[in-house]
Design an enzyme around this catalytic site. Structure first.
Site, PDB file in Angstrom:
ATOM      1  N   GLY A 213      15.091  82.028   9.006  1.00 35.08           N
ATOM      2  CA  GLY A 213      14.500  82.081   7.682  1.00 35.08           C
ATOM      3  C   GLY A 213      15.561  82.019   6.593  1.00 35.08           C
ATOM      4  O   GLY A 213      16.606  81.381   6.735  1.00 35.08           O
ATOM      5  N   SER A 214      15.303  82.730   5.514  1.00 35.52           N
ATOM      6  CA  SER A 214      16.152  82.616   4.327  1.00 35.52           C
ATOM      7  C   SER A 214      17.545  83.196   4.497  1.00 35.52           C
ATOM      8  O   SER A 214      18.411  82.980   3.643  1.00 35.52           O
ATOM      9  CB  SER A 214      15.468  83.278   3.134  1.00 35.52           C
ATOM     10  OG  SER A 214      14.314  82.542   2.758  1.00 35.52           O
ATOM     11  N   THR A 215      17.797  83.962   5.571  1.00 40.12           N
ATOM     12  CA  THR A 215      19.166  84.428   5.785  1.00 40.12           C
ATOM     13  C   THR A 215      20.112  83.254   6.023  1.00 40.12           C
ATOM     14  O   THR A 215      21.312  83.356   5.765  1.00 40.12           O
ATOM     15  CB  THR A 215      19.245  85.409   6.973  1.00 40.12           C
ATOM     16  OG1 THR A 215      18.806  84.750   8.169  1.00 40.12           O
ATOM     17  CG2 THR A 215      18.385  86.635   6.724  1.00 40.12           C
TER      18      THR A 215
END
Length: 482
Positions: A213-215
């Site tokens: 995801g956004s990590t």
């Protein structure tokens, strides 16, 4: 001697020589193979003929040995088994061994050649078993385990300066002591574990790669700064909102329609987790540059040993531009283990110098003498010190003013990045919640953490990296700095 008798004599002599050669080969070249064959009952009889060596945390054993009434005189015992199972693995009289119990089975069983002294060799006696001292900090391990609670997930904490694994938690867990023996109860416990759909024996910290995801936006940001696409995290980007994926009519939007994502700086884009900015950034860089940066952090490395082998984290290579855009926000076919994302945070915290993660500090013999000491090793230079400093500053903004507020720790500088990874057909599954972070107490103590929560029982709209994962990271970071 007549000719026929001479031929028979020669033939018999040849048979005798062949038999002697075969016996010599079996007893010499193949002896160790037969001696170590797991199907040879003498292997287990020898292994469990005396107390096993121990696996240590903070210098104290978290394993032990108990006498039995069977031909296998001792069996393995565990202190706080579920807490440390992702670290120790198990050693069972029936079902073999895993992880540190398996990798250092010779040392723990007293058959490692490094344990022998001249007297043992002369008298053909088994040396006293050795111990495995881990890098685990008991406070950090316990903090992560208690914070995860009944959630399904994993958390891992690293010392950025050395690569030492301070905590490695996976939940749900299991008690390896319940099937360490050879009785009926042990067999039933093993069967229950094997049939458990929650997979308690899966080490999710090392062996469950999932969409990050956004990590993953931290990796794209590093690539943009390292390749000169943008000069700093405070330079405005060229990022429309919404962003139409290349060669498609599909519009990518952001979680919050009111977020200031259009042409946002990297700092602002991380603060608000702007999908549009990093999808466009990945396309502008191109898949090859993003992949090169990802691989500097450890992606696509199939030989990551800590020393337990970790499953490979993947940044794909065969993508079109639309797929590259989705990969830039940690979706499409991106896959990462919590270990991998902890490595990303660790490199940023350590000025771009990524240390090889390691779970074992040293090995000792039965008398406590060191037979192997593991020193810190540099895995790769993941980025320049300037890029790392820029990303640390932007990650601090995420915690101070953005989506990572639940990770704040009084008296420490904390930086982080949240992630909510979609999965399932048409993203129908409950998302995974991620949080990666670092903390610095200003006194020389730093820690990097990655947390993944796979909570299928939570309502979809309640899943967030800040809500589910950040408090777990905070607990581990606070324990590491205490």
């Amino acid at each position: 001697m007549n000719r026929p008798l001479r031929r028979i004599s020669v033939f018999c002599l040849a048979l005798i020589l062949a038999l002697m050669g075969w016996a010599t080969w079996i007893q010499g070249a193949k002896a160790s193979d037969y001696r170590e064959d797991p199907h040879n009952p003498r292997v287990n009889i020898a292994k469990y003929s005396g107390p096993l060596g121990n696996i240590l945390v903070d210098g104290q054993p978290v394993t032990g040995s108990a006498a039995t009434s069977s031909s296998l005189k001792y069996k393995r015992t565990y202190k706080d088994g579920p807490l440390y199972a992702p670290v120790t693995g198990f050693s069972s009289q029936i079902f073999g061994s895993t992880q540190l119990e398996s990798l250092y089975g010779d040392l723990l069983g007293g058959t490692d050649s490094r344990l022998q002294n001249p007297a043992d060799t002369l008298l053909h006696e088994r040396p006293k078993a050795g111990d495995v001292a881990t890098t685990i900090d008991g406070k950090v391990q316990k903090a992560g385990y208690e914070a995860l609670g009944d959630k399904t997930g994993a958390a891992i904490a690293l010392d950025p300066a050395t690569g030492r694994i301070l905590g490695m938690v996976s939940t749900p867990s299991y008690d390896p002591g319940k099937f360490a023996g050879s009785g009926t109860a042990d067999q039933k416990a093993w069967q229950a574990l094997a049939n458990d759909s929650a997979q308690p024996n899966l080490n999710r910290a090392l062996r469950q790669p999932l969409p990050p995801g956004s990590t993953f936006k931290l990796v794209v940001a590093a690539a943009a700064l390292e390749n000169g696409l943008y000069s700093s995290v405070d330079q405005p980007t060229t990022s429309p909102d919404p962003y139409t994926l290349p060669n498609t009519r599909t519009q990518l939007t952001n979680e919050s329609a009111s977020a200031p994502c259009e042409n946002a700086t990297i700092r602002t884009a991380l603060q608000y987790s702007c999908n549009t900015v990093f999808a466009k950034m990945a396309v502008d860089l191109g898949k090859d540059k993003v992949r090169a940066q990802a691989e500097k952090f450890g992606f696509n490395d199939a030989t990551m040993d800590v020393p337990v082998r970790a499953t490979k984290s993947v940044y794909p290579s065969d993508m079109d531009q639309a797929q590259t855009a989705l990969s830039g926000i940690g979706q499409f076919d991106d896959q990462a283990t919590p270990l991998q994302m902890a490595m990303v945070a660790s490199a940023i915290a350590n000025g771009g110098d990524l240390k090889t993660p390691q779970l074992v500090d040293k090995l000792t013999d039965g008398g406590g003498n060191t037979v192997q000491q593991n020193a810190p090793k540099t895995y790769r230079k993941a980025m320049s010190n300037r890029t790392a400093a820029q990303l640390r500053s932007a990650m601090q903004t995420v915690v101070d003013k953005g989506t990572g507020s639940n990770a704040k720790i009084d008296g420490a500088t904390v930086g982080g990045k949240t992630g909510t990874a979609q999965h399932g057909v048409d993203n129908s599954g409950t998302p995974y919640a991620w949080f990666v972070s670092y903390a610095d107490d200003g006194k020389g103590h730093r820690v990097a953490v990655a947390v993944m929560v796979e909570d299928g029982h939570a309502a979809r709209n309640e899943v967030s990296g800040n809500g589910l994962a950040a408090p777990i990271a905070k607990a581990m970071m606070r324990a590491a700095l205490s």
